[in-house]
Every structure is written in C-alpha cells, then in structure tokens.
Motif scaffolding. Sequence first.
Motif, mmCIF file in Angstrom:
data_model
loop_
_atom_site.group_PDB
_atom_site.id
_atom_site.type_symbol
_atom_site.label_atom_id
_atom_site.label_comp_id
_atom_site.label_asym_id
_atom_site.label_seq_id
_atom_site.Cartn_x
_atom_site.Cartn_y
_atom_site.Cartn_z
ATOM 1 N N PRO A 89 32.214 41.260 8.288
ATOM 2 C CA PRO A 89 31.099 40.355 8.570
ATOM 3 C C PRO A 89 30.289 40.063 7.308
ATOM 4 O O PRO A 89 30.288 40.853 6.361
ATOM 5 N N LEU A 90 29.630 38.938 7.314
ATOM 6 C CA LEU A 90 28.897 38.459 6.143
ATOM 7 C C LEU A 90 27.393 38.547 6.422
ATOM 8 O O LEU A 90 26.921 37.992 7.414
ATOM 9 N N PRO A 91 26.608 39.219 5.537
ATOM 10 C CA PRO A 91 25.161 39.294 5.775
ATOM 11 C C PRO A 91 24.549 37.886 5.735
ATOM 12 O O PRO A 91 24.893 37.084 4.861
ATOM 13 N N CYS A 92 23.678 37.593 6.685
ATOM 14 C CA CYS A 92 23.094 36.245 6.739
ATOM 15 C C CYS A 92 21.766 36.302 7.497
ATOM 16 O O CYS A 92 21.415 37.336 8.077
ATOM 17 N N SER A 93 21.014 35.202 7.448
ATOM 18 C CA SER A 93 19.873 35.081 8.351
ATOM 19 C C SER A 93 20.117 33.836 9.199
ATOM 20 O O SER A 93 20.680 32.852 8.706
ATOM 21 N N ALA A 94 19.719 33.909 10.474
ATOM 22 C CA ALA A 94 20.078 32.811 11.381
ATOM 23 C C ALA A 94 19.015 32.654 12.451
ATOM 24 O O ALA A 94 18.257 33.584 12.743
ATOM 25 N N ASN A 95 18.948 31.464 12.983
ATOM 26 C CA ASN A 95 18.068 31.247 14.130
ATOM 27 C C ASN A 95 18.644 30.152 15.007
ATOM 28 O O ASN A 95 19.565 29.434 14.587
ATOM 29 N N VAL A 96 18.126 30.086 16.226
ATOM 30 C CA VAL A 96 18.564 29.040 17.130
ATOM 31 C C VAL A 96 17.332 28.511 17.882
ATOM 32 O O VAL A 96 16.460 29.300 18.259
ATOM 33 N N ALA A 97 17.219 27.180 18.006
ATOM 34 C CA ALA A 97 16.045 26.602 18.664
ATOM 35 C C ALA A 97 16.479 25.719 19.830
ATOM 36 O O ALA A 97 17.546 25.096 19.773
ATOM 37 N N ARG A 98 15.669 25.700 20.878
ATOM 38 C CA ARG A 98 15.983 24.890 22.058
ATOM 39 C C ARG A 98 15.345 23.506 21.916
ATOM 40 O O ARG A 98 14.212 23.378 21.469
ATOM 41 N N HIS A 99 16.090 22.466 22.268
ATOM 42 C CA HIS A 99 15.573 21.103 22.220
ATOM 43 C C HIS A 99 15.908 20.407 23.525
ATOM 44 O O HIS A 99 17.053 20.484 23.979
ATOM 45 N N GLY A 100 14.948 19.740 24.084
ATOM 46 C CA GLY A 100 15.217 18.946 25.285
ATOM 47 C C GLY A 100 15.602 17.535 24.855
ATOM 48 O O GLY A 100 14.882 16.897 24.083
ATOM 49 N N VAL A 101 16.760 17.066 25.264
ATOM 50 C CA VAL A 101 17.176 15.687 24.959
ATOM 51 C C VAL A 101 17.398 15.004 26.299
ATOM 52 O O VAL A 101 18.371 15.276 26.993
ATOM 53 N N GLY A 102 16.474 14.098 26.657
ATOM 54 C CA GLY A 102 16.529 13.502 27.992
ATOM 55 C C GLY A 102 16.418 14.622 29.012
ATOM 56 O O GLY A 102 15.540 15.478 28.916
ATOM 57 N N LYS A 103 17.413 14.635 29.950
ATOM 58 C CA LYS A 103 17.357 15.680 30.975
ATOM 59 C C LYS A 103 18.107 16.934 30.538
ATOM 60 O O LYS A 103 18.071 17.963 31.186
ATOM 61 N N SER A 104 18.864 16.803 29.438
ATOM 62 C CA SER A 104 19.676 17.963 29.061
ATOM 63 C C SER A 104 19.018 18.790 27.958
ATOM 64 O O SER A 104 18.105 18.329 27.267
ATOM 65 N N THR A 105 19.538 19.992 27.850
ATOM 66 C CA THR A 105 19.024 20.926 26.847
ATOM 67 C C THR A 105 20.106 21.148 25.804
ATOM 68 O O THR A 105 21.279 21.302 26.146
ATOM 69 N N LEU A 106 19.700 21.137 24.542
ATOM 70 C CA LEU A 106 20.643 21.447 23.459
ATOM 71 C C LEU A 106 20.066 22.590 22.653
ATOM 72 O O LEU A 106 18.844 22.765 22.579
#
Length: 481
Positions: A89-106
């Motif tokens: 595995p490779l050391p890293c920093s990461a994040n994930v954010a929620r976005h509402g697009v119309g009625k769906s979520t990405l």
Amino acid sequence: MDEQLTKREDAAPPGQTEGLWVADASGRIIFANPALARMAGAPDPAGLVGRNWRSLFPPVEAARMARGRAAAGPATTVATTLNVDGRPPLPCSANVARHGVGKSTLFIGSVSVTGSARPQAVDGACRQVMESAVDGICTVDGGHITFCNRRFEALTGYTASQISNLGLERMIASRDRNTVAQTVSQFDRLLSPVHHQVRLLHRNGTEVDCELRIAPLESAGRPMLICFVRDVSELRRAERARNDMVAMLSHDLRTPLAAIKEAVSLLSETTGARLEDRQRRYVSIAREEIDRLNRMIENLVEVSRMEAGKVVLHLDAVDLAEVLSNSVESLSLLINKRNLTIERTIPRRLPAVLADRDRLLRVFNNLLDNAIKYSPAGGTIRIHVGFVEPGTEALKGNGILPETGYVQVTIADDGPGIPAEFLDRIFGKFERVDPYGPGIGLGLAIVRSNIDLHHGRVWVESKIGEGASFCFILPIREENQ
Ligand code: ADP
C-alpha cells in the motif's frame, strides 16, 4: 512496484498528481482520473470504474472517510494508505465529500500520495531491520557500497569500511562479474528487481554459491541500488548430492532390469504357445511394468544429465512422422490394453525438422505415455501435425529462431484435463496435479528442457473435464543446414 511508483511520481505532470473519483450513491466509481489509475496500479481509469471507492483503502480508513463526509462542512482529510493492486500500500491522504446533484447523490473523492513505498534511507529503524536480516544486504550508490549489514561482512570476510572502498563487482567471482556489472551500470534505469545466481568471493579466496537480488532504491531523490545476498551453498550441495544419488541409483537399476526384460521375453517366446490365457496375461503385465520402470529410470537418468549440464544435441534432419510412429509402436502394449484409438493427421509433404532424434523420441514417449495414462479406456488420442503460420503467438516466445519455418505437434486426449493454475507449473520438476497419482512428475520437465534446447516451445491447453492438448513447435530444417 518500482515501475508503478516511477510512473506515478514522474509521469504525472504537476497539477495532475491528485487522484480524483466520482462515485454514485452506492459507492460505485463512475469516473476516475488518470492520476488515480496510476496510483492504484490500474492500467487505465476505466479499470477503476464499477469498483467501490472503499476498496481503494483499508476498511477501517474507508469507514473513517465515510463518517467524515457524512458530517456537515468540508470533508475530513484522512491520513491513510492506498491499496495498489498486488503491491504494498502507498501512504496517502484522502477525503470524500457528498454532493447533491438534482435528486441524486454523488460522492467526490480525492487522494494525494504523501510518501513513497520505497525505503528512503538506511538509518534508524531501517538500519536495525537490515542488521537483523538473515541475508547479506548492501546499498550501492554510484558504484560504491555505502552501507552493508553484518551478514554481508560475514559472507565476504571484509569489514564494512573495507567493503565501502571496494565495488560490488569486486565481491563477485570473475566469471559472474560481467553480468552483475551490467546490472549495476543500469542503476538509474532499473525499474524492477533483477536476480542473479553468482559465486561470492570471500576474502580468503573461497567462493560461496549465492542468490543475488538487485533492486532499485531511491534515497533523497537519488537513484541507488539495494542488494540482497543469500548463501545457497548448502542447498546447492544437497542438490548435487541428490543428483549424484539419482544418477548412481538409476544407472545401477538399469542392468538388472535389462536382464529381467530379456528373461521375460525369452519365457514368452519359448513357452508362449503352451501358456493359458491367464498365464499369458501375467507375462504381458510383467512386460508392461518392466517397460514402465524403464521409462521412469530413463527419465531419472535424463534429469540428472540435464542438471549436470551434460546434454549435447546431435542435430540432424529428422522425419517427425517416423519418430512418432516409433513412439506409438513402443507404447502399443499399453494402447491396446486400454483399447485406445490413435488418430493421426500429418501433412503429406512434411519437411524434416532439425532435431536430435533420440531426444525427440523421448518427447513423444513422455507426452504419449501421459495421454495414454490419463485417457479413459476406449478413448481416442488425436495427434495433429501442421505448419505454424508466420507471426502467430506460438512464435513469440524466448529462444524461437527468427525467420525460420516451424511445425507444430498437438497431442490431445479426452482425459480429466488440468486445472488452470497448473498449466505452466506442471512443466516443473516433480510437479503433479495429484501428488498421489501415478508417475513421479519428471516427464514434462524433460519435455520442456528438450524442446527448449531445440529452440522450440511447448505448452498445454486444457480445461477441467475437457481433456488436455499438449502442443510443441520445432524448427524446420532449412536446405542449407
Ligand atoms: P508423471 O506423469 O511422471 O507424473 P509428468 O511430468 O509427465 O510426470 O506430468 C506431470 C503431471 O502433469 C502429472 O502428474 C499429471 O498431474 C499432469 N498431466 C500430465 N499429462 C497429463 C494429461 N494428458 N492429462 C491430465 N494431466 C496430465
């Protein structure tokens, strides 16, 4: 790993070193950028589409990131490691954010590599680990040994300060020196580890059989090499002792076996007509088993010859069809006993191949013996001989002669077939699918070694339950050869 890392660190232009992905509500990646594909060891971004973004990180870290994005405000950046396919595995920093697009979520994620999986320097804990290793380890910078562990000192008989003045090549016996020097000279271009079988030169003049693994290493942006040296002299001694014993035993077994074979032949010739059916069957069994024992002994003798490097080819124009007939004839007792049919398809004007007839006969004997052994009683063995079309895959292997015509022989049976994971392995010595099945696992190793010596190639195609097709190719003898 190193190739991937090099690509990842060097090939990504500035500004595109951040891996990005977009995932749907279930977590399935629907878009990934090339930087992410490079980091994750995928051939291209499409290779990541459909995968759950969580699979890129250790489960606990993925859960932390998922929790972070659920909270209000900006996504929480987590120090973690990225799962690189088949690599550390490779050391890293990461994040994930929620976005509402119309009625769906990405979900939109980003990852930046924070460290390298390569060792950075030989100090601190790293040095302690190296000092406790059972292998000799040294680092080579610009041709000079900059670090060596105690085991390396013991293997060479020199102290670390003496070693630092000598190049790695000086530690290698002269006949192996050039190959090692070549690898060392490529220190800034080496992308993956290279293995050499070498004799290490001890200070007292003795040579030690060793396995040398040279791998690229990067320290403070400088390309260097790290070498692992393993003393395999005990292993080699044991191998030599085993080979000597096999050679001696098989040689000594041949003489009495030849006498038994002769006696049984005489018995059946002189008393054949007077024997009852049952007695005739006993004599026939004795002959078959003597032949089988003979083939096993032949294989053992051949393997010890191969390992001693004593195989010399007597190349000539050989009629492949004639050798095949000879082999079928010598196995006819077994073929008849199992009520097998042999189907042969051979082109009418088959040119001679350039081969050693006895060795080619051994190849046929081993492949046919197996086909007979594994065919169901009453089955058919199909032998097909044909020309190899130029440019076909079969001609792309190592050792194939360029601009030379080849013929291909295929021996197919209706037996149980061979599991996928064994298709290449079974050509190794003592490899058998069923360790308790018949045979000792040398026949195919002999086949491969003989075919390689002839600049040919051998392989098997098989699926479980659908029989096995053993194929080999051999060069046609050209007019001027
Ligand atoms: P041996 O037959 O003496 O065991 P080989 O090297 O000839 O040794 O074969 C190695 C293994 O490959 C066999 O033990 C068997 O598991 C597998 N094998 C070889 N030929 C066939 C075949 N025609 N069908 C199924 N399995 C085979």
